[in-house]
Every structure is written in structure tokens, then in C-alpha cells.
Design a protein around this motif. Structure first.
Motif, PDB file in Angstrom:
ATOM      1  N   ASN A 182       0.824  -1.201   0.000  1.00 54.65           N
ATOM      2  CA  ASN A 182       0.000   0.000   0.000  1.00 54.65           C
ATOM      3  C   ASN A 182       0.867   1.264   0.000  1.00 54.65           C
ATOM      4  OD1 ASN A 182      -2.453   1.393   0.088  1.00 54.65           O
ATOM      5  ND2 ASN A 182      -2.385   1.565   2.311  1.00 54.65           N
ATOM      6  N   GLN A 183       0.284   2.347  -0.532  1.00 51.94           N
ATOM      7  CA  GLN A 183       0.935   3.659  -0.551  1.00 51.94           C
ATOM      8  C   GLN A 183       2.323   3.583  -1.184  1.00 51.94           C
ATOM      9  OE1 GLN A 183       0.585   5.717   3.255  1.00 51.94           O
ATOM     10  NE2 GLN A 183      -1.251   4.547   3.754  1.00 51.94           N
ATOM     11  N   PHE A 184       2.390   2.870  -2.284  1.00 55.37           N
ATOM     12  CA  PHE A 184       3.665   2.630  -2.955  1.00 55.37           C
ATOM     13  C   PHE A 184       4.110   3.866  -3.729  1.00 55.37           C
ATOM     14  CE2 PHE A 184       6.113   0.900  -6.597  1.00 55.37           C
ATOM     15  CZ  PHE A 184       7.122   0.284  -5.884  1.00 55.37           C
ATOM     16  N   VAL A 185       5.374   4.228  -3.567  1.00 58.37           N
ATOM     17  CA  VAL A 185       5.961   5.378  -4.270  1.00 58.37           C
ATOM     18  C   VAL A 185       6.881   4.840  -5.361  1.00 58.37           C
ATOM     19  CG1 VAL A 185       7.374   7.455  -4.059  1.00 58.37           C
ATOM     20  CG2 VAL A 185       5.827   6.802  -2.199  1.00 58.37           C
ATOM     21  N   THR A 186       6.463   4.983  -6.594  1.00 59.05           N
ATOM     22  CA  THR A 186       7.186   4.356  -7.710  1.00 59.05           C
ATOM     23  C   THR A 186       8.591   4.912  -7.895  1.00 59.05           C
ATOM     24  OG1 THR A 186       6.159   5.937  -9.235  1.00 59.05           O
ATOM     25  CG2 THR A 186       5.064   3.807  -8.953  1.00 59.05           C
ATOM     26  N   SER A 187       8.821   6.154  -7.473  1.00 66.50           N
ATOM     27  CA  SER A 187      10.139   6.772  -7.667  1.00 66.50           C
ATOM     28  C   SER A 187      11.151   6.365  -6.601  1.00 66.50           C
ATOM     29  CB  SER A 187      10.006   8.298  -7.671  1.00 66.50           C
ATOM     30  OG  SER A 187       9.471   8.758  -6.436  1.00 66.50           O
ATOM     31  N   SER A 188      10.725   5.598  -5.601  1.00 62.02           N
ATOM     32  CA  SER A 188      11.610   5.193  -4.511  1.00 62.02           C
ATOM     33  C   SER A 188      12.331   3.895  -4.860  1.00 62.02           C
ATOM     34  CB  SER A 188      10.804   5.008  -3.215  1.00 62.02           C
ATOM     35  OG  SER A 188      11.598   4.369  -2.231  1.00 62.02           O
TER      36      SER A 188
END
Length: 246
Positions: free
Chosen positions: A178-184
């Protein structure tokens, strides 16, 4: 016989209440008579669905009824979900004499409640109430962020699930990132490692989106967000898929 789904993770802020509320509202939308039992003493699910910001400070009508009343009295909300809300007095359950034996004996009571689906929101830490949800349920949804501290919470809840399966042999579980940040780069690495470590268990990855929390704050499901049909369809489709797993 009710189908029982718990939402559990041993860490706050990973989306436990978000998934519990949306699953319950999806079941209602699909035409099922649905209840939510909020075993979390913070009571966020009950506050969300009732629209009563002070619900967590009220003991009457709360989730302790599962332990104390032969016929629990659920509160019907505008969303159509019937609730036993959470509140701080629920912590007293953890110290009841022979609570583990009592919890096992309540499994049949929960499963014969007059509903098609019962969704259980759990405390963000181990204890009798979290274990109760695992012992009563058919399925556990584990929402988790792809972050280091969330991985600790995930490992702990997976240990609890393993223990629960000794008594509740049919218990299944699925993990949702959940709440995944693709740029991380860190989150991408952790997400990939999770898929390798839990093949077939990681069910879905949800990107971090502000409308999800905004809709929850209004007591509404994500699919009521009209400005992004793809987001709405993604969440309702996921919730429907979960309901059909059991």
C-alpha cells in the motif's frame, strides 16, 4: 454462515482501516448484508463509518459485546454497514481471565452472526484481540508499506497467522503493498523481494494517492471519487476480488 475477513498488520499507518472500511462498503454495494467489528481501541473504523467523531469515546454498543452479550446489538450506519465500534475500554479484554479459551469458544458465535460478511479491523499490535480476529476469520488481508519498519510489522503478523493456523486450519492470507511510491528505489527493491519471498501471496500494489485518504475522511469508499474513474475501478475491483476469495 458469515464469511469473515480480518485486516491486520502490526504497525499503524499502513492502511488497515482504509481496507477494512472499503471492503465492508464494497460488500454492501454488492448486495450483501455486512458487519464490521472494530477491535482496535483507537476506533477509527467505527468513527469513519458512523460519521460520529466521538464514537471512539463511547463504550455502549461497542465491540466488547462479542465477549459480553449473547446477541450483540449492531449499529446501522448510513453506508449500510452494521458496526460494533472500537473504543479504549476494549483493552480490558486483553486482561480477562482465560481470554484465550474464551476467544476460541467465540469462533462459532462470530461465524453465525446474521450477516453475509463480517469484516474485522484489528489492533496494530499483537495481543488477544488481534489473535481473536485471526482465529475467527476465513481470510486475512495484510496491508503493508514497502518500507523497513513496515517489514518488521509484516513479519510479526505472519508469525501470528502461523500460530492461528494451528487452531484455524483453513485460514488464508494475502498481502497488499500500500501507498507505494514508484520513484523510490528502496520501495521498488522491497516490493520485489516481497514477491520473491511470498510467491502467490502478494495480491496487489496500490500507489500512494491522496484521494484514498480524502474519501475515507468523508466516510466514503474510493469508488465514489468521480474525478478518477480508473482509481475508482481499481479499488472496487480489488475489494470485489477479495470478497470472492472465500
Amino acid at each position: 454462515m458469515a464469511k469473515v475477513i480480518a485486516v491486520s498488520i502490526q504497525k499503524g499507518g499502513d492502511g488497515k482501516t482504509t481496507f477494512a472500511c472499503n471492503l465492508a462498503m464494497a460488500a454492501v454495494k454488492a448486495g450483501y448484508r455486512t458487519a464490521l467489528i472494530d477491535l482496535d481501541s483507537q476506533g477509527n473504523a467505527g468513527v469513519t463509518l458512523s460519521g460520529n467523531g466521538g464514537m471512539h469515546r463511547i463504550k455502549e454498543g461497542g465491540a466488547q459485546q462479542i465477549y459480553e452479550e449473547d446477541v450483540p446489538k449492531f449499529t446501522e450506519t448510513e453506508s449500510g454497514v452494521f458496526i460494533l465500534h472500537g473504543h479504549s475500554w476494549l483493552e480490558e479484554i486483553d486482561y480477562r481471565e482465560n481470554v484465550d479459551v474464551e476467544t476460541l469458544a467465540l469462533r462459532e458465535k462470530v461465524r453465525t452472526l446474521p450477516f453475509d460478511y463480517v469484516i474485522i479491523d484489528t489492533p496494530p499490535s499483537s495481543g488477544p484481540r488481534q489473535m481473536a480476529a485471526l482465529l475467527w476469520s476465513d481470510l486475512v488481508i495484510v496491508p503493508v508499506k514497502a518500507q523497513k519498519f513496515s517489514m518488521i510489522g509484516l513479519s510479526k503478523v505472519l508469525e501470528q497467522i502461523k500460530l492461528a493456523k494451528r487452531r484455524n486450519h483453513g485460514l488464508a492470507y494475502r498481502v497488499v503493498i500500500n501507498q507505494f511510491v514508484t520513484s523510490s528505489s528502496e520501495q521498488n527493491q522491497i516490493s520485489e523481494e516481497l514477491r520473491e519471498q511470498l510467491p502467490g501471496v502478494v495480491m496487489k500494489v496500490f500507489k500512494s494517492r491522496v484521494p484514498v485518504s480524502d474519501m475515507l475522511a468523508r466516510g466514503l469508499p474510493v469508488w465514489e471519487y468521480k474525478k478518477d474513474k480508473a482509481l475508482a475501478q481499481e479499488w472496487y475491483g480489488f475489494c470485489t476480488e477479495v470478497l470472492h476469495l472465500i
